[in-house]
Design a protein around this motif. Structure first.
Motif, short mmCIF file in Angstrom:
data_model
loop_
_atom_site.label_atom_id
_atom_site.label_comp_id
_atom_site.label_asym_id
_atom_site.label_seq_id
_atom_site.Cartn_x
_atom_site.Cartn_y
_atom_site.Cartn_z
N ASN A 121 4.36 8.83 -5.97
CA ASN A 121 3.13 8.64 -5.05
C ASN A 121 1.59 8.70 -6.15
N GLY A 122 1.54 8.30 -6.91
CA GLY A 122 0.53 7.63 -7.34
C GLY A 122 -0.22 6.45 -7.64
N ALA A 123 1.31 5.36 -7.55
CA ALA A 123 0.69 3.92 -7.18
C ALA A 123 0.79 4.13 -5.88
N TYR A 124 1.25 4.39 -4.50
CA TYR A 124 1.24 4.39 -3.58
C TYR A 124 -0.53 4.66 -3.76
N MET A 125 -0.74 5.62 -3.86
CA MET A 125 -2.83 6.26 -3.77
C MET A 125 -3.32 4.38 -4.10
N LYS A 126 -2.95 4.18 -5.70
CA LYS A 126 -3.53 3.06 -5.69
C LYS A 126 -3.60 2.06 -4.70
N PHE A 131 -6.33 -1.10 -0.97
CA PHE A 131 -6.77 -1.22 0.68
C PHE A 131 -7.88 -0.88 0.97
N GLN A 132 -8.22 0.36 0.76
CA GLN A 132 -9.38 0.83 1.13
C GLN A 132 -10.47 -0.44 0.55
N HIS A 133 -10.77 -0.61 -0.13
CA HIS A 133 -11.81 -1.65 -1.04
C HIS A 133 -11.87 -2.53 -0.78
#
Lengths: 214, 193
Positions: A121-126, A131-133
């Motif tokens: 999940n941590g890697a997914y968040m990154k 993407f957001q950036h």
């Protein structure tokens, strides 16, 4: 990586389906209904891992559920469980990398995968932050930014989970797999329909496919 | 008019008696042109025949693409050949005999030259892992100071094992290649989404 394509379609279509697959000399089936896969955790996880490495995959819609159990594993939970600690053979890795090279610029959807014990999940968040950036995610970049072999495995697992569960989609339209028409039988498409340009990635993908078949 | 065929190269290299000729044979679908002769120098203590020129095999990928496999002689004095071999190559596989200290030392020289003069994706296959006294892949990586280069156990006699090693190299090459290429937004994704 036809198995990923058909798993994604099963989940996004949200309709009862059966996925028949062959790995080596063994043929088996996995049923999908009511947003979940039929069977116990262990059974579904193992079947999904086998499907990832299957030689051939076929999806049958509207199958007969009369002889299957009533136990269902919610799809995100099943995918998270199948990918927990999953590592790849060189053949699967090469195939996944080839698959990644074909993905267009993407949008990434945020989904509470941590609720389903998604180990990466941590890697997914990154990935989502990236993407957001940038306003877009290039999966090729995301994978190639891996710091080491272990990190690459994690990133490939995130790619698999987000792709199968429909958490990534093409940035420019036509992204919704739900618009896919249900089919009686969906035969696996060949991956050789990739870009015609003789770019190095295309050449390498063709060689990988050939060597896998030796 | 016939479409011209594109040719890429795969180089299989490493010290004497590591299994290069065997691997070229296993990956080729054509008759391999081998240049083995009776060994005369210290190599004769290791094996009866050794490669003096290049082993050469062809793997047809499809109608427009062929991969040519080159197995190099196993002595570092042939390092100069890299200049020619690396042109149009997609990568290099080093094979090293895990049981032989001399093989390791020769490999060290070869790999040092390779690192300084050749810019290609590379993996190292550690052969003869089943024999007593074989160094582990980690020990080999440390001894040869390979840094990030992957060392993978391989049985050069086993086709499947050779395939896995080659696929590892190709996977690495694919990641490197995409980083070098310009973005192409003309994606064919109809079957993906």
């Amino acid at each position: 990586m036809n198995s990923l394509v058909y798993l994604r379609r099963m989940i996004i279509n949200q309709k009862p389906a059966r996925l028949d697959y062959t790995k080596g000399s063994e043929t088996n089936s996995l049923y999908y209904e009511r947003a979940g896969f039929e069977g116990s955790y262990a059974d579904v996880s193992q079947k999904l891992r086998d499907i990832f490495e299957a030689d051939s995959v076929e999806v049958v819609t509207d199958p007969d559920f009369s002889n299957v159990s009533s136990q269902r594993i919610f799809a995100p939970q099943a995918i998270a469980s199948a990918l927990a600690g999953y590592s790849f053979t060189p053949a699967t890795r090469a195939e996944l990398l080839s698959f990644t090279m074909r993905l267009p610029p993407l949008i990434v959807r945020l989904y509470p995968m941590q609720r389903y014990s998604f180990q990466d999940n941590g890697a997914y968040m990154k990935m989502h932050m990236q993407f957001q950036h940038n306003g877009v995610l290039r999966m090729q970049n995301y994978i190639s930014q891996a710091e080491n072999t272990r990190d690459e495995v994690v990133r490939l697992r995130v790619m698999m989970a987000t792709y199968i569960l429909g958490l990534i989609a093409p940035l420019n339209g036509g992204a919704q797999g739900s618009s896919q028409k249900p089919q009686e039988t969906a035969k696996a498409a060949t991956t050789s329909s990739a870009q015609p340009k003789a770019k190095k990635t295309s050449i390498l993908s063709r060689i990988i496919n050939r060597i896998r078949g030796l | 008019m016939t479409e011209s065929k594109q040719i890429v190269k795969l180089v299989i290299t490493g010290p004497v008696n590591a299994g290069k000729t065997t691997m070229v044979q296993n990956l080729s679908d054509s008759q391999v042109a081998a240049t083995d002769v009776a060994a005369t120098d210290s190599v004769s203590q290791l094996k009866a025949m050794t490669t003096v020129g290049l082993d050469f095999g062809i793997l047809k990928i499809d109608d427009t693409l062929e991969m040519h496999l080159f197995g190099t002689p196993g002595q570092s004095r042939f390092n100069f050949m890299w200049k020619i071999l690396s042109k149009g190559a997609i990568g290099a596989i080093f094979l090293v005999d895990s049981t032989c200290d001399e093989s390791m030392l020769e490999m060290k020289k070869m790999f040092l030259y390779f690192s300084e003069h050749v810019d290609l994706p590379v993996v190292v296959g550690a052969t003869k892992q089943d024999l007593p006294g074989a160094k582990t892949p980690d020990e080999i990586a440390a001894f040869l100071e390979l840094g990030d280069t992957m060392v993978i156990p391989v049985d050069a006699r086993d086709k499947e094992s050779g395939k896995m090693l080659t696929l590892t190299l190709l996977g690495n090459a694919l990641v490197e290649a995409q980083a070098d290429e310009d973005y192409d937004d003309d994606y064919d994704t109809e079957d993906l989404f």
